[in-house]
Design a protein around this motif. Structure first.
Motif, PDB file in Angstrom:
ATOM      1  N   GLU A 198       1.004  -1.070  -0.005  1.00  0.00           N
ATOM      2  CA  GLU A 198      -0.174  -0.044  -0.059  1.00  0.00           C
ATOM      3  C   GLU A 198       0.941   1.264   0.125  1.00  0.00           C
ATOM      4  O   GLU A 198       0.619   2.150  -0.693  1.00  0.00           O
ATOM      5  N   SER A 209       2.761   1.706  -3.276  1.00  0.00           N
ATOM      6  CA  SER A 209       1.632   2.124  -4.239  1.00  0.00           C
ATOM      7  C   SER A 209       1.121   3.480  -4.480  1.00  0.00           C
ATOM      8  O   SER A 209       0.873   4.195  -5.316  1.00  0.00           O
ATOM      9  N   SER A 229       0.486  -9.898  -4.251  1.00  0.00           N
ATOM     10  CA  SER A 229      -0.394  -9.193  -3.699  1.00  0.00           C
ATOM     11  C   SER A 229      -0.695  -7.807  -4.473  1.00  0.00           C
ATOM     12  O   SER A 229       0.282  -7.349  -5.060  1.00  0.00           O
ATOM     13  N   GLY A 230      -1.852  -7.507  -4.455  1.00  0.00           N
ATOM     14  CA  GLY A 230      -1.960  -5.753  -5.351  1.00  0.00           C
ATOM     15  C   GLY A 230      -3.645  -5.710  -5.528  1.00  0.00           C
ATOM     16  O   GLY A 230      -4.391  -6.726  -5.420  1.00  0.00           O
ATOM     17  N   ASN A 231      -3.810  -4.541  -5.889  1.00  0.00           N
ATOM     18  CA  ASN A 231      -5.145  -4.178  -6.299  1.00  0.00           C
ATOM     19  C   ASN A 231      -5.678  -4.140  -7.512  1.00  0.00           C
ATOM     20  O   ASN A 231      -6.837  -4.062  -7.928  1.00  0.00           O
ATOM     21  N   ASP A 232      -4.638  -4.531  -8.424  1.00  0.00           N
ATOM     22  CA  ASP A 232      -5.137  -4.444  -9.979  1.00  0.00           C
ATOM     23  C   ASP A 232      -4.827  -5.898 -10.464  1.00  0.00           C
ATOM     24  O   ASP A 232      -3.715  -6.616 -10.490  1.00  0.00           O
ATOM     25  N   THR A 233      -5.985  -6.561 -10.631  1.00  0.00           N
ATOM     26  CA  THR A 233      -5.914  -8.193 -11.259  1.00  0.00           C
ATOM     27  C   THR A 233      -5.308  -8.409 -12.305  1.00  0.00           C
ATOM     28  O   THR A 233      -4.697  -9.275 -12.258  1.00  0.00           O
ATOM     29  N   LYS A 253      -1.624  -8.281 -12.019  1.00  0.00           N
ATOM     30  CA  LYS A 253      -1.200  -9.542 -10.925  1.00  0.00           C
ATOM     31  C   LYS A 253      -1.084 -10.594 -12.062  1.00  0.00           C
ATOM     32  O   LYS A 253      -0.127 -11.567 -12.076  1.00  0.00           O
ATOM     33  N   ASP A 258      -1.572 -15.749  -5.899  1.00  0.00           N
ATOM     34  CA  ASP A 258      -2.148 -14.757  -5.708  1.00  0.00           C
ATOM     35  C   ASP A 258      -2.917 -14.682  -4.067  1.00  0.00           C
ATOM     36  O   ASP A 258      -3.959 -15.510  -3.955  1.00  0.00           O
ATOM     37  N   ASN A 315      -5.621  -8.435  -2.098  1.00  0.00           N
ATOM     38  CA  ASN A 315      -5.166  -7.249  -2.210  1.00  0.00           C
ATOM     39  C   ASN A 315      -4.320  -6.657  -1.118  1.00  0.00           C
ATOM     40  O   ASN A 315      -4.165  -7.363  -0.403  1.00  0.00           O
ATOM     41  N   LYS A 342      -4.633  -4.343   0.979  1.00  0.00           N
ATOM     42  CA  LYS A 342      -5.130  -4.027   2.428  1.00  0.00           C
ATOM     43  C   LYS A 342      -5.515  -5.473   3.206  1.00  0.00           C
ATOM     44  O   LYS A 342      -5.141  -5.442   4.539  1.00  0.00           O
TER      45      LYS A 342
END
Length: 202
Positions: free
Chosen positions: A114, A117, A153-157, A160, A176, A179, A181
């Motif tokens: 986070e 990012s 991990s990440g917020n953009d599928t 990833k 995976d 996300n 958080k």
């Protein structure tokens, strides 16, 4: 997809990444803040598809960029990405600012994914390759049971998914975990997955 891949950072983690990426079919550029001349010996010893590049050239030409630079350099590095929106960044960093005494940078109760990012708001950040010790990353356990896991991990599928494709080409098994958080802290220093080598059984 025929990606062009960059690596920023030529320390132990950067070298481990370069070792595996150089064996793929992707074009790979390695850069640091000291310039390509400082990388000639390393690039020559690794060989394969690896080449040395200028920092800005590496950012400009690469579709996916692995960051293995020291934590304290990230804020300045982020400035180099201005004008290069949409790049995928693979964040392989940990927030270690001192080894002796051991000290972690304050990330305001966020996961490091986070935090990073937020430093690169115009790019797509994926956290990966930060949980293995450098020696393990360079020489993962060879097992007939399966491959060493790289947790992501990440917020953009979609980002990833693309990083997973490259991870598989490097000879690892990507997993995976969600996300930033909800799952990101599992990868951070002190988290449940930090320093653990897992084998995904075939």
């Amino acid at each position: 997809m025929d990606y062009k891949i960059g690596i920023i950072g030529s320390g132990n983690i950067g070298r481990g990444l370069a070792l595996h990426l150089s064996k793929t079919h992707y074009e790979v550029l390695l850069a640091n803040t000291r310039g390509p001349e400082s990388l000639e010996g390393l690039v020559s010893s690794i060989g394969g598809s690896l080449k040395a590049g200028e920092l800005r050239e590496t950012i400009q030409r690469s579709d996916i960029i692995f960051i293995a630079a020291p934590w304290i350099s990230l804020e300045n590095l982020a400035k180099e990405f201005v004008g290069y929106e949409g790049k995928i960044i693979v964040d392989a960093t940990n927030n270690i600012v001192s080894v002796s005494p051991f000290r972690l940078a304050d990330v305001n109760n966020k996961s490091t994914g986070e935090f990073v990012s937020a430093l690169f708001p115009a790019q797509k950040v994926v956290k990966a390759f930060n949980t293995l010790a450098a020696a393990t990353l360079a020489q993962p356990t060879q097992s007939t049971a399966g491959k060493t896991v790289i947790v992501i991990s990440g917020n953009d599928t979609e980002a990833k998914n693309q990083v997973s494709i490259i991870t598989e080409a490097m000879g690892f098994a990507p997993i995976d975990i969600g996300n930033f958080k909800e799952a990101g802290k599992l990868q951070d220093v002190g988290g449940a997955l930090s320093g653990v080598e897992l084998i995904k059984v075939k």
